[in-house]
Design a protein around this motif. Sequence first.
Motif, mmCIF file in Angstrom:
data_model
loop_
_atom_site.group_PDB
_atom_site.id
_atom_site.type_symbol
_atom_site.label_atom_id
_atom_site.label_comp_id
_atom_site.label_asym_id
_atom_site.label_seq_id
_atom_site.Cartn_x
_atom_site.Cartn_y
_atom_site.Cartn_z
ATOM 1 N N GLU A 50 63.514 -21.648 -15.574
ATOM 2 C CA GLU A 50 63.741 -22.891 -14.842
ATOM 3 C C GLU A 50 62.827 -23.928 -15.456
ATOM 4 O O GLU A 50 61.702 -23.638 -15.833
ATOM 5 N N GLY A 51 63.291 -25.134 -15.551
ATOM 6 C CA GLY A 51 62.497 -26.184 -16.180
ATOM 7 C C GLY A 51 62.834 -26.269 -17.652
ATOM 8 O O GLY A 51 63.899 -25.843 -18.085
ATOM 9 N N PRO A 52 61.918 -26.783 -18.454
ATOM 10 C CA PRO A 52 62.231 -26.971 -19.870
ATOM 11 C C PRO A 52 62.373 -25.639 -20.587
ATOM 12 O O PRO A 52 61.690 -24.667 -20.284
ATOM 13 N N THR A 53 63.285 -25.593 -21.540
ATOM 14 C CA THR A 53 63.496 -24.387 -22.326
ATOM 15 C C THR A 53 62.389 -24.204 -23.354
ATOM 16 O O THR A 53 62.015 -23.104 -23.688
ATOM 17 N N TRP A 54 61.871 -25.310 -23.869
ATOM 18 C CA TRP A 54 60.810 -25.290 -24.870
ATOM 19 C C TRP A 54 59.680 -26.200 -24.397
ATOM 20 O O TRP A 54 59.921 -27.221 -23.770
ATOM 21 N N THR A 85 63.050 -30.754 -25.959
ATOM 22 C CA THR A 85 64.443 -30.329 -26.094
ATOM 23 C C THR A 85 64.494 -29.344 -27.256
ATOM 24 O O THR A 85 63.527 -29.221 -28.032
ATOM 25 N N ARG A 86 65.606 -28.690 -27.400
ATOM 26 C CA ARG A 86 65.760 -27.737 -28.512
ATOM 27 C C ARG A 86 65.607 -28.447 -29.849
ATOM 28 O O ARG A 86 64.942 -27.960 -30.753
ATOM 29 N N ASP A 87 66.222 -29.617 -29.971
ATOM 30 C CA ASP A 87 66.139 -30.367 -31.230
ATOM 31 C C ASP A 87 64.714 -30.813 -31.531
ATOM 32 O O ASP A 87 64.276 -30.771 -32.684
ATOM 33 N N GLN A 88 63.986 -31.227 -30.506
ATOM 34 C CA GLN A 88 62.593 -31.626 -30.706
ATOM 35 C C GLN A 88 61.756 -30.429 -31.173
ATOM 36 O O GLN A 88 60.941 -30.544 -32.092
ATOM 37 N N ALA A 89 61.973 -29.289 -30.531
ATOM 38 C CA ALA A 89 61.223 -28.077 -30.902
ATOM 39 C C ALA A 89 61.527 -27.693 -32.350
ATOM 40 O O ALA A 89 60.615 -27.385 -33.120
ATOM 41 N N ARG A 90 62.805 -27.728 -32.726
ATOM 42 C CA ARG A 90 63.171 -27.378 -34.109
ATOM 43 C C ARG A 90 62.559 -28.361 -35.098
ATOM 44 O O ARG A 90 62.088 -27.972 -36.159
ATOM 45 N N GLY A 91 62.571 -29.657 -34.744
ATOM 46 C CA GLY A 91 61.983 -30.651 -35.631
ATOM 47 C C GLY A 91 60.502 -30.426 -35.852
ATOM 48 O O GLY A 91 60.008 -30.501 -36.984
ATOM 49 N N ILE A 92 59.780 -30.131 -34.774
ATOM 50 C CA ILE A 92 58.341 -29.875 -34.864
ATOM 51 C C ILE A 92 58.079 -28.636 -35.726
ATOM 52 O O ILE A 92 57.220 -28.638 -36.603
ATOM 53 N N LEU A 93 58.856 -27.588 -35.501
ATOM 54 C CA LEU A 93 58.668 -26.358 -36.269
ATOM 55 C C LEU A 93 59.049 -26.549 -37.727
ATOM 56 O O LEU A 93 58.398 -25.999 -38.634
#
Length: 102
Positions: A50-54, A85-93
């Motif tokens: 629940e809440g943010p995924t990443w 968001t998923r896209d933000q997490a992928r961008g950071i990684l």
Amino acid sequence: MTGQIPLPDDLPQLRTIARLADILGAAARARIAEIEARQAALRPQRTPPEGPTWVLGCLRERGRPPDRVHLGDCRMTAKHTEPLTRDQARGILDEGKIAACP
């Protein structure tokens, strides 16, 4: 030759043996798939948090960069987190400056 199964020289018998091996092999593969499906159904499924995924773990010490990218339900996050968001997490990684939580 050692280790080989003795087979007859009779061609019809060899064809019968080969057909039986095909039938048994197909039956064994079907049974394996059945058992694997049953075991997969019994494995616990990870429910989305629940809440943010990443989240981005943020260390609140002066001059310290963010900690790591974590799944939203990770128990190893820093005390302070920032939802991603998923896209933000992928961008950071993808930048490679901040690692993913092991």
